[in-house]
Each structure stands twice: as structure tokens, then as C-alpha cells.
Design a protein around this motif. Structure first.
Motif, PDB file in Angstrom:
ATOM      1  N   SER A   1       0.854  -1.186   0.000  1.00  0.00           N
ATOM      2  CA  SER A   1       0.000   0.000   0.000  1.00  0.00           C
ATOM      3  C   SER A   1       0.889   1.234   0.000  1.00  0.00           C
ATOM      4  N   ARG A   2       0.282   2.385  -0.303  1.00  0.00           N
ATOM      5  CA  ARG A   2       1.033   3.632  -0.281  1.00  0.00           C
ATOM      6  C   ARG A   2       1.458   3.983   1.147  1.00  0.00           C
ATOM      7  N   GLU A   3       0.602   3.695   2.126  1.00  0.00           N
ATOM      8  CA  GLU A   3       0.953   3.992   3.512  1.00  0.00           C
ATOM      9  C   GLU A   3       2.140   3.160   3.983  1.00  0.00           C
TER      10      GLU A   3
ATOM     11  N   ARG B   1      -2.197  -7.777  -5.986  1.00  0.00           N
ATOM     12  CA  ARG B   1      -2.729  -7.359  -4.702  1.00  0.00           C
ATOM     13  C   ARG B   1      -4.197  -7.753  -4.598  1.00  0.00           C
TER      14      ARG B   1
END
Length: 198
Positions: A126-128, A197
Motif C-alpha cells: 500500500s502507499r501507507e 494485490r
């Protein structure tokens, strides 16, 4: 003699490309020659000239471009990166597979120069999680992290250009998937991407 297979691995900064390379070196499971890039950025702690990168100054790098000594080159986060051409071509002529670990702009240049190259994109879960990894390195300022995240957004939008996508949510599994792709194997039931994903 059949030429070797050229595999290009790219993905956003902080996704874990270096961790996978270190794991494959440590376990001696890298089934190919790993190309060494030239760069104008300074070494990070533990990096060795000629082993992790060829660390050169701006003047020398520009000379390499002018002399056609680079297979690809890119300007990223204020520094230059490039792949010396001759070692790659020599190993391929010997029938050895070659792995290039490079940034997106360079990967696109290689695909134009060598259309037979097999393109692999390493993606974060994920980007986080990517932000957490970049911040956790402690090697860059908040502004530099923000710039790398902005660039990551651009790079992740390019996933569809690649022959396979590996999501690096587990170092061991991601490393195994990369090895399978280098030697021409795919996980059972996989489509164009080695791992998607969910």
C-alpha cells in the motif's frame, strides 16, 4: 550459444528492491549476473564502490553518456543513475541471464533498446506502507520523502507496462517469485503478473 535472458526489475524508492537483492546475495540464490549501476549519489552506510554501485561524479557520468557507455540513464531525486552497457551485453552473449535493478525511466529506455527484456515491477502492499518504509530508513528529509512518494504515485500507475508484478509484502516470498521469473518459471495459475494485490 543462446543469449541469456535480460530481466529488468523496477519499483518505487523504498519498496524493497535493495532488501531483495541483499537477501538473494546472502542466500546465494540469485540465478543470474546482477548488473551494477553507476550513480552520482553518495554511498549510503555499508555500500561499497564497485559492489553496490559505481559511485562517480557528475563530470564522469556525463562523459559516459557522451561516449555511449550507458545502456540507460535517468535523473532521479537530484542524482543520476545509469547502467554500463558493455558488461550487460557481454554476459548475455555468454548465455548468462542478467538482472537490471533500475528506476522506471531507465526501464523504459531498456525496453526500447532491447524489446526482448522481461519487465518486472516490484510494488508495495500500500502507499501507507511505502511511506512507513521511506520514513523508517532515516536517510532523507521530510521533503525528500514527500518527493519520493509523489514519484512513487507516477511509477505505480505504470504497472500495466510490465510483464509481471510482485507485491513485496513478504521478503522471502517476493524473492522466490523473482527467482522463478528470472529462470522462466511462474507460480502455478499465475497470469501476466506473478502476484496481484487483493
Amino acid at each position: 550459444m543462446q543469449p541469456g535472458r535480460l530481466v529488468v526489475l523496477t519499483g518505487p524508492s523504498g519498496v524493497g528492491k535493495g532488501s531483495i537483492m541483499a537477501h538473494l546475495r546472502a542466500t546465494r540464490t540469485l540465478p543470474c549476473w546482477l548488473s551494477i549501476s553507476a550513480t552520482t549519489r553518495p554511498p549510503r552506510p555499508g555500500e561499497v564502490d564497485g559492489q553496490h554501485y559505481f559511485f562517480v561524479n557528475e563530470e564522469r557520468f556525463l562523459q559516459m553518456i557522451d561516449r555511449g557507455e550507458l545502456l540507460e540513464h535517468a535523473h532521479f531525486a537530484g542524482k543520476r543513475y545509469g547502467t554500463p552497457r558493455e558488461p550487460v551485453e557481454e554476459h548475455l552473449r555468454r548465455g548468462e541471464s542478467v538482472l537490471l535493478e533500475i528506476e522506471l525511466a531507465g526501464a523504459r529506455q531498456v525496453k526500447i533498446a532491447m524489446p526482448e527484456a522481461f519487465m518486472v515491477f516490484l510494488a508495495p502492499p500500500s502507499r501507507e506502507e511505502l511511506r512507513r518504509r521511506l520514513t523508517g530508513r532515516g536517510t532523507e528529509t521530510d521533503e525528500q520523502v514527500a518527493a519520493r512518494l509523489a514519484q512513487a504515485d507516477v511509477e505505480m500507475a505504470a504497472e500495466s507496462e510490465f510483464d509481471a508484478v510482485i507485491v513485496n509484502d513478504d521478503l522471502e516470498r517476493a524473492s522466490t517469485e523473482l527467482v522463478d521469473l528470472i529462470v522462466g518459471r511462474r507460480p502455478a495459475g499465475a497470469g501476466p503478473a506473478a502476484h496481484k494485490r487483493t
